[in-house]
Design a protein around this motif. Structure first.
Motif, short mmCIF file in Angstrom:
data_model
loop_
_atom_site.label_atom_id
_atom_site.label_comp_id
_atom_site.label_asym_id
_atom_site.label_seq_id
_atom_site.Cartn_x
_atom_site.Cartn_y
_atom_site.Cartn_z
N PHE A 306 0.81 -1.27 0.09
CA PHE A 306 0.04 0.03 -0.29
C PHE A 306 0.75 1.33 -0.11
CE2 PHE A 306 -3.64 -2.40 2.50
CZ PHE A 306 -4.12 -2.83 1.12
N ALA A 307 0.76 2.01 -0.95
CA ALA A 307 1.33 3.24 -1.08
C ALA A 307 0.33 4.34 -1.65
CB ALA A 307 2.64 3.21 -1.92
N SER A 308 -0.77 4.27 -1.16
CA SER A 308 -1.89 5.18 -1.62
C SER A 308 -1.99 6.61 -1.69
CB SER A 308 -3.23 4.47 -1.46
OG SER A 308 -3.58 4.70 -0.16
N GLY A 309 -1.48 6.98 -0.39
CA GLY A 309 -1.46 8.44 -0.23
C GLY A 309 -2.27 9.12 0.83
N GLY A 310 -2.57 7.99 1.79
CA GLY A 310 -3.28 8.48 3.14
C GLY A 310 -4.82 8.58 2.72
N PHE A 311 -5.39 9.52 4.00
CA PHE A 311 -6.64 9.46 3.92
C PHE A 311 -7.17 11.07 3.70
CE2 PHE A 311 -5.21 8.83 8.23
CZ PHE A 311 -5.87 9.86 8.94
N ASP A 351 -4.69 -1.04 14.19
CA ASP A 351 -5.21 0.52 13.93
C ASP A 351 -4.16 1.54 14.52
OD1 ASP A 351 -6.47 2.79 13.38
OD2 ASP A 351 -8.33 1.94 13.96
N ALA A 352 -3.27 2.07 13.82
CA ALA A 352 -2.39 3.23 14.35
C ALA A 352 -2.90 4.66 13.93
CB ALA A 352 -1.16 3.07 13.65
N PHE A 353 -4.40 4.61 13.79
CA PHE A 353 -4.84 5.94 13.37
C PHE A 353 -4.53 7.02 14.38
CE2 PHE A 353 -8.29 9.27 13.03
CZ PHE A 353 -8.42 9.25 11.84
N ASP A 354 -4.56 6.60 15.76
CA ASP A 354 -4.49 7.62 16.87
C ASP A 354 -2.88 8.37 16.65
OD1 ASP A 354 -3.13 5.40 17.63
OD2 ASP A 354 -3.62 5.77 19.56
N ARG A 355 -2.09 7.83 15.85
CA ARG A 355 -0.72 8.38 15.78
C ARG A 355 -0.81 8.98 14.54
NH1 ARG A 355 2.89 6.12 18.64
NH2 ARG A 355 4.59 7.17 17.48
N SER A 356 -1.47 9.14 13.67
CA SER A 356 -1.77 9.93 12.30
C SER A 356 -1.58 11.35 12.74
CB SER A 356 -2.78 9.53 11.37
OG SER A 356 -3.94 10.22 12.29
N GLY A 540 -1.48 5.70 10.11
CA GLY A 540 -2.94 5.01 10.07
C GLY A 540 -2.68 3.53 10.11
N ILE A 541 -1.82 3.14 9.36
CA ILE A 541 -1.72 1.47 9.19
C ILE A 541 -0.66 1.18 10.12
CG2 ILE A 541 -1.38 -0.47 7.78
CD1 ILE A 541 -2.59 1.06 5.47
N GLY A 542 -0.59 0.16 11.13
CA GLY A 542 0.50 -0.29 11.94
C GLY A 542 1.44 -1.17 11.04
N GLU A 543 2.54 -1.07 11.29
CA GLU A 543 3.72 -1.71 10.58
C GLU A 543 4.84 -1.91 11.56
OE1 GLU A 543 4.91 0.37 7.20
OE2 GLU A 543 5.65 2.01 8.32
N ASN A 544 5.87 -2.74 11.18
CA ASN A 544 7.09 -2.85 11.95
C ASN A 544 8.09 -2.42 11.12
OD1 ASN A 544 7.89 -4.87 9.68
ND2 ASN A 544 7.23 -6.51 11.08
N ARG A 545 9.29 -2.48 11.47
CA ARG A 545 10.70 -1.73 10.81
C ARG A 545 10.73 -2.23 9.58
NH1 ARG A 545 15.09 -3.10 14.18
NH2 ARG A 545 16.40 -1.85 12.64
N ASP A 566 0.74 6.06 4.13
CA ASP A 566 -0.18 5.19 4.44
C ASP A 566 0.15 4.65 5.81
OD1 ASP A 566 -2.28 5.21 2.54
OD2 ASP A 566 -1.30 3.57 1.52
N SER A 567 1.40 4.69 6.09
CA SER A 567 1.90 4.28 7.45
C SER A 567 3.23 5.17 7.89
CB SER A 567 2.04 2.82 7.56
OG SER A 567 3.27 2.50 6.94
N ALA A 568 3.15 5.54 8.90
CA ALA A 568 4.42 6.38 9.34
C ALA A 568 4.57 6.25 10.80
CB ALA A 568 4.60 7.80 8.93
N MET A 569 5.11 5.26 11.50
CA MET A 569 5.14 4.85 12.83
C MET A 569 6.11 5.58 13.63
SD MET A 569 2.98 2.67 13.22
CE MET A 569 3.12 1.52 14.72
#
Length: 606
Positions: A306-311, A351-356, A540-545, A566-569
């Motif tokens: 996923f590299a869709s540009g967020g929400f 769900d990492a939305f609260d980090r967005s 927004g999307i949870g991921e690992n390193r 889409d994700s940036a932890m």
């Protein structure tokens, strides 16, 4: 209708197109362009729209995603041709069955992993990359070098996405910096970023990113990407990390070179091809469903990135972040509606939305957009809330441009108070731009273009037009408060206190730096409602390193990866823009490394 060829003008985003529309036997049989040197986007849009119109004999067909203006221009031109032929428009206004170009807009994300009711075509590949912005193109080129069969699906009618407007990227200890005599340690970057978010992140994400920036920039240059210079982004960054793309835009320095290289390496890039669902079987991602050339296509793949540009264009999700969207200006790509986030959550992703974190600034409806670091963003002006009192240090933008909007989450309304003299001095670089130019972020870097007379002309016109009932002028502070319904006595008393702080050189309420303490001591006075301008969401999307999407227990979801915004932890609600270009650097890095790790996974399946 009479038969014939009818020449009509179709409005486009950049210019009008001249179309020749053939009508025969009461049917539209051909729509062709008479305009030379059409762009790829113009050609793709015309081909798709003409096919839809002719197939359904209707001007009520879907527009092409990401090319709404041009699509509507073609529909209008066709309507004029029907009229010129003596036809009845109503005969061509019948509704056709909408394609499954987008999924349900409700909160029921489970629909995003449900198989469509019908499949027109089935394809097979190794890897699908959803999106073709900074991260999508980085992933596409890396996939080309990995020699895995790859399809890139882009929702918009063109390549580049939000990356077209990106100015540059962060780097640490790069060849460009060394050549310019710039020297600072990588740990200084990591420390600065973690301090900004109060250490609310896994710092290993930052260490990985910063350690890879020099090699990533070197790699990009080998692909043809062009950079102009490296500096501290208009003297706003504590370290000179910012590497400017040629022309100050990804559209010039990044996108065309990366698209060309990806295609040279055999990557299949398809525009106007939105993904409408994720193939998720036995807790494993096995491909996607997409709408391609008005057909529902099942693409079986061993891995999906996923590299869709967020929400950033989904008002419901932006509101969920805590923002008031009533008067919000959305300036990002129209296709950034959180499709990837919704699919990932449906597949059980953390769900990492609260980090967005958003790229967001303040704006005034009645005035053209500023550059995010001027009077309109705070600085020497006075801010008051619905009670007529201050609610923050107005100069927080000086520390981080994105901070200017954060306090507005916690008040009903915020207002900017200033004088005519202040506007002329601090808004002298305000550009007189159309709404479309503003939405494409033009003029935001014109710091040297100073013209006080132009600024005051814009101000006078804006007060007169008063778009959105957002800007008022008065000769007294009492009258100013009444214009917007503030408690008069409280507002006047607050302004007098503030003026006293300015005279004394000390802000006794919020400690505002004395260089920003400018008294409102000369009429006429102005007050403007501050609303927010939202560009992109980040995360927004949870991921690992390894950019593998994970579930709530930190287990990998096999076959699913996330890159770019889409994700940036490494962020936590605040985009740490004070060190310029970190988000773009993350997009490049995550795109490349998501592919490297996906390649290992794909090979393990063989």
């Amino acid at each position: 209708m009479k038969d014939g060829k009818f020449v009509e003008q179709a409005k486009g985003m950049e210019r009008p197109l001249t179309l020749s529309i053939d009508i025969k036997d009461n049917k539209i049989v051909q729509i062709k362009s008479q305009t030379n040197d059409m762009s790829t986007l113009e050609e793709n849009t015309l081909n798709k729209m003409s096919n839809r119109i002719i197939k359904d004999q209707s001007i009520s067909v879907d527009t092409v995603s990401g090319a709404t203006v041009s699509s509507n221009g073609i529909l209008d031109a066709t309507q004029h041709a029907i009229k010129d032929a003596g036809g009845n428009i109503h005969d061509f206004e019948h509704q056709v069955q909408k394609s499954e170009e987008t999924n349900d807009e409700s909160d029921n994300y489970a629909k995003w992993i449900k198989k469509p009711s019908h499949i027109d075509k089935v394809e097979n590949t190794d890897l699908v990359i959803v999106g073709s912005g900074i991260s999508g193109l980085s992933a596409a080129v890396q996939a080309g070098y990995e020699d895995i069969k790859t399809i890139v699906l882009e929702k918009n009618g063109f390549v580049g996405g939000n990356g077209l407007g990106v100015e540059g990227m962060m780097g640490a200890q790069t060849a460009m910096q060394k050549k310019a005599g710039i020297n600072f340690s990588k740990q200084e970057v990591v420390e600065n970023e973690l301090k900004t978010i109060q250490y609310q992140a896994d710092g290993s994400f930052w260490v990985d990113l910063v350690n890879n920036t020099a090699e990533n920039i070197d790699w990009l240059q080998k692909q043809g990407v062009q950079f102009d210079r490296v500096d501290d982004y208009h003297h706003t960054c504590p370290l000179p990390t910012f590497h400017w793309f040629k022309g100050g835009r990804g559209a010039t320095g990044y996108v065309p070179f990366m698209e060309k290289k990806a295609k040279e390496l055999g990557v299949d890039i398809r525009t106007s091809s939105p993904v409408i669902g994720l193939i998720y079987e036995n807790k494993t991602v096995k491909g996607v469903y997409a709408n391609i050339d008005d057909q529902v296509v099942q693409i079986n793949a061993k891995a999906v990135i996923f590299a869709s540009g967020g929400f950033g264009q989904d008002k419901k999700l932006v509101h969920r972040q805590g923002w008031n969207t009533k008067n919000m200006l959305f300036v990002g790509m129209k296709g950034s509606t959180g499709d990837a986030y919704k699919m990932a959550i449906a597949a059980g992703a953390k769900d990492a939305f609260d980090r967005s974190a958003p790229l967001i600034t303040n704006y005034i409806q009645a005035l053209p957009l500023g550059n995010g670091r001027d009077l309109l963003s705070g600085g020497p002006a006075l801010w008051v809330n619905q009670d007529g009192v201050r609610f923050t240090d107005e100069s927080i933008t000086d520390r981080n441009a994105i901070l200017q909007s954060q306090p507005f989450k916690f008040i009903k309304h915020g207002y900017l108070v200033f004088t005519r003299k202040m506007f002329a001095k601090y808004e002298a670089n305000l550009q007189d731009l159309t709404e479309e130019q503003q939405k494409s972020m033009q003029g935001i870097d014109q710091f040297a273009d100073q013209d006080e007379e132009r600024a005051l002309r814009i101000l006078d016109r804006s007060v007169k037009e008063n778009k959105g009932n957002s800007l008022y002028k008065a000769d007294t502070l009492s009258e100013l408060a009444e214009k917007v319904g503030l408690p008069v006595d409280d507002f006047v008393a607050q302004t007098k206190r503030y003026n006293q702080y300015c005279q004394n050189g000390e802000d006794e309420e919020y400690g505002k730096d004395r260089k920003f303490l400018v008294a409102l001591d000369e009429d006429p006075y102005y007050i403007a409602r501050l609303d927010q301008s939202y560009a992109i969401s980040i995360g927004g999307i949870g991921e690992n390193r390894h950019f593998e999407v994970i579930d709530d227990n930190w287990n990998k979801i096999p076959g699913l990866y996330a890159a770019g915004i889409d994700s940036a932890m490494q962020y936590k609600e605040i985009y740490t823009i004070n060190l310029g270009g970190s988000c773009c650097a993350h997009c490049v890095n995550s795109g490349r490394h998501a592919v490297m790790n996906a390649t290992e996974y794909i090979k393990s399946l063989d």
